[in-house]
Design an enzyme around this catalytic site. Structure first.
Site, mmCIF file in Angstrom:
data_model
loop_
_atom_site.group_PDB
_atom_site.id
_atom_site.type_symbol
_atom_site.label_atom_id
_atom_site.label_comp_id
_atom_site.label_asym_id
_atom_site.label_seq_id
_atom_site.Cartn_x
_atom_site.Cartn_y
_atom_site.Cartn_z
ATOM 1 N N GLU A 1 0.896 -1.167 0.007
ATOM 2 C CA GLU A 1 -0.023 -0.061 0.156
ATOM 3 C C GLU A 1 0.780 1.368 -0.016
ATOM 4 O O GLU A 1 1.760 1.260 0.738
ATOM 5 C CB GLU A 1 -0.649 -0.118 1.398
ATOM 6 N N LYS B 1 -10.554 -1.473 7.604
ATOM 7 C CA LYS B 1 -9.219 -1.203 8.401
ATOM 8 C C LYS B 1 -9.598 -0.770 9.609
ATOM 9 O O LYS B 1 -10.367 0.245 9.703
ATOM 10 C CB LYS B 1 -8.594 -0.263 7.338
HETATM 11 O O1 G3H Z 1 -2.218 4.060 7.724
HETATM 12 C C1 G3H Z 1 -1.403 3.369 8.749
HETATM 13 C C2 G3H Z 1 -0.221 3.843 9.325
HETATM 14 O O2 G3H Z 1 0.370 4.659 8.499
HETATM 15 C C3 G3H Z 1 0.483 2.684 9.449
HETATM 16 O O3 G3H Z 1 0.817 2.728 10.596
HETATM 17 P P1 G3H Z 1 2.206 1.923 11.149
HETATM 18 O O4 G3H Z 1 3.276 2.818 10.385
HETATM 19 O O5 G3H Z 1 2.176 2.387 12.576
HETATM 20 O O6 G3H Z 1 2.288 0.682 10.757
#
Ligand code: G3H
Length: 197
Positions: free
Chosen positions: A44, A132
């Site tokens: 993503e 999500k």
């Molecule tokens: O969209 C979600 C976050 O950017 C991902 O979080 P993270 O970097 O803590 O895994």
């Protein structure tokens, strides 16, 4: 891979969505390639990344068997732009029905964000392919929610540690989104994580 249910299946099959956050299209591709080479198949790229659309376009062209999505898709215009760049799935931290409709109109799977049981239900009612759960709560939260919504495809994201992915999957999540912690993880550990997920 044309149908959005196949895209969703491919995204959840491995149990991990690797979120690549970088400062340019070139650095996004640079960060993505070792992850793909390690065996991660779903990536993503948040639209908050400068050059995200360009990176999506390039990764789709160079890695046709990977599943490449766009993240932080907050509105319909962004959804359409992401799909036109080649995004096969769209992720958001919130629920915007117009994003789901636009993604589905053009064949993309859509994973809107939810933070509560009511929001999970609203996302499912709006047609979410998976939800999500942001920020990721606890594996017990996933268990508790699945006790009342056993059909909810939950994807905890935000603060998930790569080593904890198996715990989330055991709790019943269909996949986890893993970003910053993955970027700090040595590639051999990423390979071990893929085997464990
Ligand atoms: O969209 C979600 C976050 O950017 C991902 O979080 P993270 O970097 O803590 O895994």
């Amino acid at each position: 891979m044309s149908y959005r249910y196949e895209i969703t299946q491919a995204v959840v099959r491995q149990g991990i969505i690797a979120i690549v956050r970088t400062a340019s299209a070139a650095t996004a591709v640079e960060a993505a390639v070792p992850l793909l080479d390690a065996g991660l198949t779903s990536l993503e790229l948040p639209l908050t990344n400068p050059g995200a659309l360009e990176a999506i376009r390039q990764l789709r062209a160079d890695h046709p068997s990977a599943v490449i999505g766009a993240g932080s898709v907050l509105d319909e215009a962004s959804a359409v732009a992401a799909v036109r760049a080649g995004a096969q799935f769209l992720v958001a931290p919130n629920l915007n029905v117009a994003v789901i409709q636009a993604g589905h109109r053009y064949g993309a799977a859509v994973l809107p964000g939810a933070g509560s049981v009511s929001e999970v239900v609203q996302a499912l009612e709006a047609g979410a392919d998976a939800v999500k759960v942001f920020p990721a709560p606890t594996p017990q939260w996933v268990r508790d929610v699945l006790a009342v919504l056993p059909y909810a495809p939950l994807v905890p994201t935000g603060g998930v540690a790569p080593a904890d992915v198996p715990k989330w999957l055991e709790a019943g999540a269909v996949a986890c989104g893993v970003g910053s912690a993955l970027a700090r993880t040595p590639i051999d550990d990423v390979k071990a994580l893929i085997r464990a997920a």
